[in-house]
Motif scaffolding. Structure first.
Motif, PDB file in Angstrom:
ATOM      1  N   THR A  85     -10.069 -19.850  -2.169  1.00 58.22           N
ATOM      2  CA  THR A  85      -9.864 -20.078  -3.603  1.00 58.22           C
ATOM      3  C   THR A  85      -9.461 -18.795  -4.326  1.00 58.22           C
ATOM      4  O   THR A  85      -9.112 -18.839  -5.502  1.00 58.22           O
ATOM      5  CB  THR A  85     -11.134 -20.653  -4.258  1.00 58.22           C
ATOM      6  N   GLY A  86      -9.498 -17.679  -3.640  1.00 57.31           N
ATOM      7  CA  GLY A  86      -9.082 -16.405  -4.212  1.00 57.31           C
ATOM      8  C   GLY A  86      -9.092 -15.322  -3.154  1.00 57.31           C
ATOM      9  O   GLY A  86      -9.829 -15.422  -2.175  1.00 57.31           O
ATOM     10  N   THR A  87      -8.249 -14.327  -3.347  1.00 62.78           N
ATOM     11  CA  THR A  87      -8.202 -13.190  -2.426  1.00 62.78           C
ATOM     12  C   THR A  87      -7.993 -11.905  -3.206  1.00 62.78           C
ATOM     13  O   THR A  87      -7.507 -11.923  -4.344  1.00 62.78           O
ATOM     14  CB  THR A  87      -7.047 -13.307  -1.404  1.00 62.78           C
ATOM     15  N   GLN A  88      -8.380 -10.810  -2.580  1.00 61.26           N
ATOM     16  CA  GLN A  88      -8.024  -9.495  -3.110  1.00 61.26           C
ATOM     17  C   GLN A  88      -7.802  -8.577  -1.919  1.00 61.26           C
ATOM     18  O   GLN A  88      -8.716  -8.351  -1.124  1.00 61.26           O
ATOM     19  CB  GLN A  88      -9.098  -8.927  -4.024  1.00 61.26           C
ATOM     20  N   HIS A  89      -6.590  -8.089  -1.801  1.00 61.82           N
ATOM     21  CA  HIS A  89      -6.221  -7.184  -0.720  1.00 61.82           C
ATOM     22  C   HIS A  89      -6.170  -5.766  -1.284  1.00 61.82           C
ATOM     23  O   HIS A  89      -5.341  -5.479  -2.137  1.00 61.82           O
ATOM     24  CB  HIS A  89      -4.877  -7.600  -0.120  1.00 61.82           C
ATOM     25  N   MET A  90      -7.085  -4.939  -0.811  1.00 60.38           N
ATOM     26  CA  MET A  90      -7.192  -3.569  -1.324  1.00 60.38           C
ATOM     27  C   MET A  90      -6.754  -2.590  -0.240  1.00 60.38           C
ATOM     28  O   MET A  90      -7.222  -2.672   0.898  1.00 60.38           O
ATOM     29  CB  MET A  90      -8.624  -3.277  -1.752  1.00 60.38           C
ATOM     30  N   ILE A  91      -5.893  -1.674  -0.620  1.00 59.23           N
ATOM     31  CA  ILE A  91      -5.394  -0.671   0.301  1.00 59.23           C
ATOM     32  C   ILE A  91      -6.187   0.613   0.090  1.00 59.23           C
ATOM     33  O   ILE A  91      -6.323   1.097  -1.029  1.00 59.23           O
ATOM     34  CB  ILE A  91      -3.889  -0.417   0.070  1.00 59.23           C
ATOM     35  N   VAL A  98       6.910  11.472   7.740  1.00 60.23           N
ATOM     36  CA  VAL A  98       8.326  11.291   7.458  1.00 60.23           C
ATOM     37  C   VAL A  98       9.114  12.257   8.337  1.00 60.23           C
ATOM     38  O   VAL A  98       8.775  13.434   8.447  1.00 60.23           O
ATOM     39  CB  VAL A  98       8.648  11.570   5.968  1.00 60.23           C
ATOM     40  N   ASN A  99      10.172  11.714   8.945  1.00 56.15           N
ATOM     41  CA  ASN A  99      11.076  12.530   9.743  1.00 56.15           C
ATOM     42  C   ASN A  99      12.500  12.137   9.367  1.00 56.15           C
ATOM     43  O   ASN A  99      13.054  11.192   9.932  1.00 56.15           O
ATOM     44  CB  ASN A  99      10.814  12.321  11.238  1.00 56.15           C
ATOM     45  N   GLY A 100      13.050  12.810   8.366  1.00 55.41           N
ATOM     46  CA  GLY A 100      14.378  12.473   7.883  1.00 55.41           C
ATOM     47  C   GLY A 100      14.369  11.132   7.183  1.00 55.41           C
ATOM     48  O   GLY A 100      13.645  10.933   6.207  1.00 55.41           O
ATOM     49  N   ASP A 101      15.152  10.184   7.713  1.00 51.58           N
ATOM     50  CA  ASP A 101      15.246   8.852   7.116  1.00 51.58           C
ATOM     51  C   ASP A 101      14.354   7.832   7.821  1.00 51.58           C
ATOM     52  O   ASP A 101      14.479   6.631   7.598  1.00 51.58           O
ATOM     53  CB  ASP A 101      16.701   8.357   7.147  1.00 51.58           C
ATOM     54  N   GLU A 102      13.455   8.300   8.679  1.00 52.69           N
ATOM     55  CA  GLU A 102      12.514   7.436   9.393  1.00 52.69           C
ATOM     56  C   GLU A 102      11.083   7.857   9.055  1.00 52.69           C
ATOM     57  O   GLU A 102      10.838   9.018   8.711  1.00 52.69           O
ATOM     58  CB  GLU A 102      12.710   7.535  10.907  1.00 52.69           C
ATOM     59  N   GLY A 103      10.173   6.927   9.172  1.00 52.96           N
ATOM     60  CA  GLY A 103       8.789   7.277   8.903  1.00 52.96           C
ATOM     61  C   GLY A 103       7.830   6.263   9.492  1.00 52.96           C
ATOM     62  O   GLY A 103       8.222   5.176   9.934  1.00 52.96           O
ATOM     63  N   GLU A 104       6.557   6.644   9.495  1.00 52.54           N
ATOM     64  CA  GLU A 104       5.478   5.773   9.930  1.00 52.54           C
ATOM     65  C   GLU A 104       4.359   5.856   8.908  1.00 52.54           C
ATOM     66  O   GLU A 104       4.138   6.911   8.301  1.00 52.54           O
ATOM     67  CB  GLU A 104       4.964   6.178  11.307  1.00 52.54           C
ATOM     68  N   MET A 105       3.662   4.738   8.723  1.00 54.43           N
ATOM     69  CA  MET A 105       2.562   4.689   7.765  1.00 54.43           C
ATOM     70  C   MET A 105       1.405   3.918   8.381  1.00 54.43           C
ATOM     71  O   MET A 105       1.597   2.871   8.994  1.00 54.43           O
ATOM     72  CB  MET A 105       3.018   4.015   6.467  1.00 54.43           C
ATOM     73  N   GLU A 106       0.212   4.440   8.190  1.00 57.91           N
ATOM     74  CA  GLU A 106      -1.024   3.776   8.577  1.00 57.91           C
ATOM     75  C   GLU A 106      -1.837   3.579   7.305  1.00 57.91           C
ATOM     76  O   GLU A 106      -2.056   4.533   6.556  1.00 57.91           O
ATOM     77  CB  GLU A 106      -1.788   4.658   9.567  1.00 57.91           C
ATOM     78  N   SER A 107      -2.253   2.341   7.043  1.00 54.67           N
ATOM     79  CA  SER A 107      -2.973   2.026   5.808  1.00 54.67           C
ATOM     80  C   SER A 107      -4.187   1.171   6.122  1.00 54.67           C
ATOM     81  O   SER A 107      -4.068   0.156   6.816  1.00 54.67           O
ATOM     82  CB  SER A 107      -2.081   1.237   4.840  1.00 54.67           C
ATOM     83  N   TYR A 108      -5.340   1.576   5.603  1.00 56.21           N
ATOM     84  CA  TYR A 108      -6.557   0.784   5.779  1.00 56.21           C
ATOM     85  C   TYR A 108      -6.562  -0.376   4.799  1.00 56.21           C
ATOM     86  O   TYR A 108      -6.102  -0.250   3.660  1.00 56.21           O
ATOM     87  CB  TYR A 108      -7.798   1.632   5.535  1.00 56.21           C
ATOM     88  N   LEU A 109      -7.109  -1.499   5.237  1.00 47.30           N
ATOM     89  CA  LEU A 109      -7.156  -2.711   4.437  1.00 47.30           C
ATOM     90  C   LEU A 109      -8.582  -3.223   4.315  1.00 47.30           C
ATOM     91  O   LEU A 109      -9.303  -3.307   5.317  1.00 47.30           O
ATOM     92  CB  LEU A 109      -6.298  -3.810   5.096  1.00 47.30           C
ATOM     93  N   HIS A 110      -8.978  -3.576   3.105  1.00 51.01           N
ATOM     94  CA  HIS A 110     -10.183  -4.362   2.827  1.00 51.01           C
ATOM     95  C   HIS A 110      -9.685  -5.608   2.120  1.00 51.01           C
ATOM     96  O   HIS A 110      -9.170  -5.520   1.009  1.00 51.01           O
ATOM     97  CB  HIS A 110     -11.143  -3.630   1.894  1.00 51.01           C
TER      98      HIS A 110
END
Length: 158
Positions: A85-91, A98-110
């Motif tokens: 009935t409801g959600t909240q996605h918190m980052i 970042v390496n030039g025009d490429e990159g990687e990201m790691e993000s924690y989720l609750h």
């Protein structure tokens, strides 16, 4: 690294981190399952993902959820969140390389999910993304949502 290069790197990292924050907003909109909200969430997904983004889940103990492209992922999210009935996605913590025009990201989720009986299910995970700079700015071209832990954390009991 010159000051100008350092400033560009900081700007790139902020732009990349914002992709995940927009994703959380879009996912909660889609979870509302109202046509206008789903359309708004879909538009955000089209902004943050490449048209051919490869998306999967891992470590769930079940068959991974997968999608190719933002529209397929909208369908997966709608189905996955339809019982709530409801959600909240918190980052939370975000790490970007970042390496030039490429990159990687790691993000924690609750992610908090309210059940019809008033109980709350908590999903903790980590997004592992690959990004690149496109004509439209930074976009995610590969996303894996890794399940770290989850469970019922609150009930509606007095």
């Amino acid at each position: 690294m010159t000051n100008e290069e350092r400033l560009l790197l900081v700007a790139d990292r902020q732009d990349i981190e914002r992709l995940r924050r927009l994703y959380a907003k879009a996912t909660d909109l889609i979870g509302l399952a109202k046509p206008d909200a789903v359309a708004e969430g879909r538009a955000i997904y089209h902004r943050i993902f490449t048209p051919d983004v490869a998306i999967t889940t891992s470590n769930t103990g079940q068959e991974p959820l997968t999608a190719s492209g933002p529209d397929e992922w909208v369908d997966v999210v709608l189905k996955a969140l339809s019982a709530y009935t409801g959600t909240q996605h918190m980052i939370g913590t975000q790490l970007v390389e970042v390496n030039g025009d490429e990159g990687e990201m790691e993000s924690y989720l609750h992610a908090w999910h309210k059940n019809p009986d008033g109980s709350v299910y908590l999903f903790l995970g980590t997004y592992l993304d690959k990004v690149h700079r496109t004509f439209d700015g930074w976009q995610i071209y590969s996303m894996n949502l890794r399940h770290d832990t989850s469970g019922l954390v609150a009930t509606n009991d007095p």
